[in-house]
Design a protein around this motif. Structure first.
Motif, PDB file in Angstrom:
ATOM      1  N   SER A   1       0.833  -1.208   0.000  1.00 46.59           N
ATOM      2  CA  SER A   1       0.000   0.000   0.000  1.00 46.59           C
ATOM      3  C   SER A   1       0.863   1.251   0.000  1.00 46.59           C
ATOM      4  O   SER A   1       0.524   2.257  -0.623  1.00 46.59           O
TER       5      SER A   1
ATOM      6  N   THR B   1      -5.270   0.458   7.602  1.00 42.92           N
ATOM      7  CA  THR B   1      -3.865   0.207   7.298  1.00 42.92           C
ATOM      8  C   THR B   1      -3.145   1.530   7.079  1.00 42.92           C
ATOM      9  O   THR B   1      -3.742   2.525   6.672  1.00 42.92           O
TER      10      THR B   1
ATOM     11  N   VAL C   1      -6.996  -3.414   8.495  1.00 48.00           N
ATOM     12  CA  VAL C   1      -5.982  -4.365   8.946  1.00 48.00           C
ATOM     13  C   VAL C   1      -6.625  -5.722   9.207  1.00 48.00           C
ATOM     14  O   VAL C   1      -7.845  -5.848   9.334  1.00 48.00           O
TER      15      VAL C   1
ATOM     16  N   GLN D   1       1.933  -2.673  12.894  1.00 49.67           N
ATOM     17  CA  GLN D   1       2.022  -1.698  11.818  1.00 49.67           C
ATOM     18  C   GLN D   1       3.328  -0.910  11.833  1.00 49.67           C
ATOM     19  O   GLN D   1       3.846  -0.538  10.788  1.00 49.67           O
TER      20      GLN D   1
END
Length: 571
Positions: A23, A250, A541, A554
């Motif tokens: 991402s 995320t 997530v 993360q």
């Protein structure tokens, strides 16, 4: 090729791209594509910027307290009924100027000092708004669970970095690239080099077309002061979404949200209202009062952020465990009330730049009214929310009292310059009640999980603040606003923006329509774009990451590592 086929092809290629990239790298890819596209936009529009600041501010910027200019301009319209009177005044000025050349030269110095004073004011108030980032970080971090504290801090930090990158590349140009056409900031010298719409023109501009990468026409002293002040407003919209999408998004997905906010969502609507775009000019084009009016951003900043946050929260869905098997919401208590209160007061302090600074000039003495109105709305918003919660649930809630203060601040941001202190009190009380009702509506009826109440504070109260302009503006300020009624309005000389209670129903209708357009734009475009993104690659997530907490999975670090150490010792 048919449009649907093109769309399908683009979607398929994006899908393949996203499957093979993280991402984060995808966010950089999207940004790089935007930069390459912007580089091909013609730079031939550039004209006479003043990066040194030595040519900005002269006798044309000298005016008295009522705004009457020192220099009398030559009238151009010979058919105008007052042409003879204006021509006589011009001839008299020319005659006097030829007799007193030293006075004219001194006026150049006075004009330069006036603009310099306003530069200093605007920069310093911009620094105050920048400090609001610390307030947002503490407030949102304190309101969520301890296991996600580092995650919240990283989101707030990254929001500033990546939204600014997008705004630097294209956002500033989209928002203010045509400011000199209809919305020249006179207190800063008018930024005459920013004078081209990329889409639309005249009274119907939609997207600005100069100042990409803040080069060429934007490499100018006035344009850069303007950019510093405006970028921190854009960043505020970027921080707002953090409070609604935290604890389950995320990091890569979040960066896409910030790039989208800084490059597209915020600057385009901002152009319509503050950059001389079509909504601001509806008074001239359609006779709708002074056009759409939002002094410091109840909708341009707060409602854009709030309704974008609403769309993203719906796409992400509620946090695990927020709703029980019976569908009833469960409380996730704030982990640090000290952070919440300190963050709120930092935001109140920063708002003293947000609202008074929007005059873009210390020479506009309405700043005193704006400052007191801002504080009055804040304290009455807090009191209203505190007592509402106390009466309904038996005890006052400090988090709702803080949100009530923010609600009052958000709601007064559009009307702060146009209403009396009494009007500010009324706005604050209504905002404090609206934020409470909004939190209950989202949580219990709409089932939207909004951890920090950002949708209610910024979305609902931002909408209300803009509508309040159309109700409570008393006409004492804003003469000539958006180019309407420079000499008289509603038959009264010097009358400014006027609301329904003072005789202008058209302004009320304009504010109601404009605030609603803002909500539709921010929610609709965000929902469409990120629904597609979410189908290609999930913005949320993994379940096990959300249960554990996002800090370590993360970002590799815990906000409170001592908790892990204590658990290991006890084990």
């Amino acid at each position: 090729m048919p449009f649907l086929n093109i769309t399908a092809l683009i979607t398929a290629r994006l899908s393949r791209l996203l499957r093979h990239q993280s991402s984060l790298s995808t966010a950089f890819t999207v940004a790089a594509i935007g930069i390459l596209v912007a580089l091909f936009i013609p730079s031939s529009f550039a004209q006479s910027p003043d990066p040194a600041g030595i040519a900005t501010g002269d006798k044309t910027n000298v005016q008295d307290a009522a705004g009457n200019p020192f220099v009398v301009s030559e009238p151009a319209d010979k058919a105008a009924p007052d042409y003879a009177e204006k021509k006589k005044a011009f001839d008299e000025y020319q005659a006097q100027a030829s007799k007193e050349p030293l006075a004219v030269k001194l006026a150049d110095s006075v004009g330069h000092v006036r603009i310099g004073t306003n530069f200093a004011w605007t920069l310093n108030t911009g620094y105050l708004v920048l400090f609001m980032q610390a307030g947002f970080a503490l407030l949102t971090c304190g309101l969520i669970r301890k296991k996600n504290a580092g995650h919240l801090m990283m989101l707030n930090f990254a929001a500033y970095v990546f939204a600014f990158i997008a705004y630097y590349a294209v956002g500033y140009a989209f928002q203010f690239g045509a400011a000199a056409v209809n919305a020249a900031p006179g207190n800063l010298g008018g930024v005459p080099s920013l004078n081209h719409f990329l889409v639309g023109g005249g009274l119907w501009g939609f997207i600005g077309g100069k100042g990409f990468f803040m080069t060429g026409p934007a490499y100018d002293a006035g344009a850069n002061v303007f950019a510093l002040f405006e970028v921190v407003f854009m960043e505020t919209a970027g921080y707002i979404i953090v409070g609604s999408i935290c604890e389950r998004i995320t990091f890569g997905g979040f960066l896409l949200c910030e790039l989208f906010m800084g490059a597209i969502l915020y600057p385009i609507f901002g152009n319509w209202v503050w950059g001389g775009g079509w909504m601001s000019q509806l008074g001239n084009s359609m006779g709708m009062g002074h056009g759409y009016v939002d002094f410091a951003g109840s909708t341009v900043v707060h409602a854009v952020g709030g309704f974008a946050a609403m769309a993203l929260a719906i796409i992400l869905g509620p946090r695990i465990g927020k709703y029980g098997p019976d569908g009833k919401p469960r409380a996730f208590p704030a982990h640090n009330l000290v952070f919440v209160v300190i963050g709120t007061f930092i935001l109140l302090f920063g708002w003293m730049g947000f609202n008074p600074g929007s005059t873009l000039g210390a020479t506009d003495l309405r700043i005193s009214v704006v400052a007191i109105n801002t504080n009055l709305a804040a304290i009455f918003g807090s009191a209203a929310a505190m007592f509402f919660w106390w009466f309904k649930f038996g005890k006052p809630d400090i988090t709702m009292a803080c949100n009530g203060m923010l609600a009052g601040l958000v709601a007064i941001t559009a009307p702060c310059a146009f209403v009396s202190p009494t009007g500010a009190v009324v706005i604050g009380i209504f905002a404090g009640i609206i934020v409470c009702l909004g939190v209950l509506l989202n949580e219990r009826v709409l089932k939207i999980d909004d951890p920090c109440g950002a949708i209610s504070v910024h979305g609902f109260c931002g909408w209300f603040g803009a509508v309040a302009v159309g109700i409570l503006a008393d006409g004492t300020y804003g003469s000539g606003w958006n180019g309407v009624g420079a000499t008289s309005y509603l038959g009264v000389a010097g009358r400014g923006v006027t609301g329904l209670l003072y005789g202008d129903s058209k302004q009320f209708l304009m504010q109601l329509a404009g605030a609603t357009i803002c909500a539709i734009w921010a929610f609709g475009v965000t929902f469409i774009v990120f629904s597609v993104v979410n189908k290609i690659k999930s913005l949320r997530v993994a379940r096990e990451v959300e249960i554990e907490g996002l800090d370590e999975p993360q970002f590799g670090l815990l906000a409170y590592p001592e908790d892990r150490a204590e658990m290991e010792v006890n084990a």
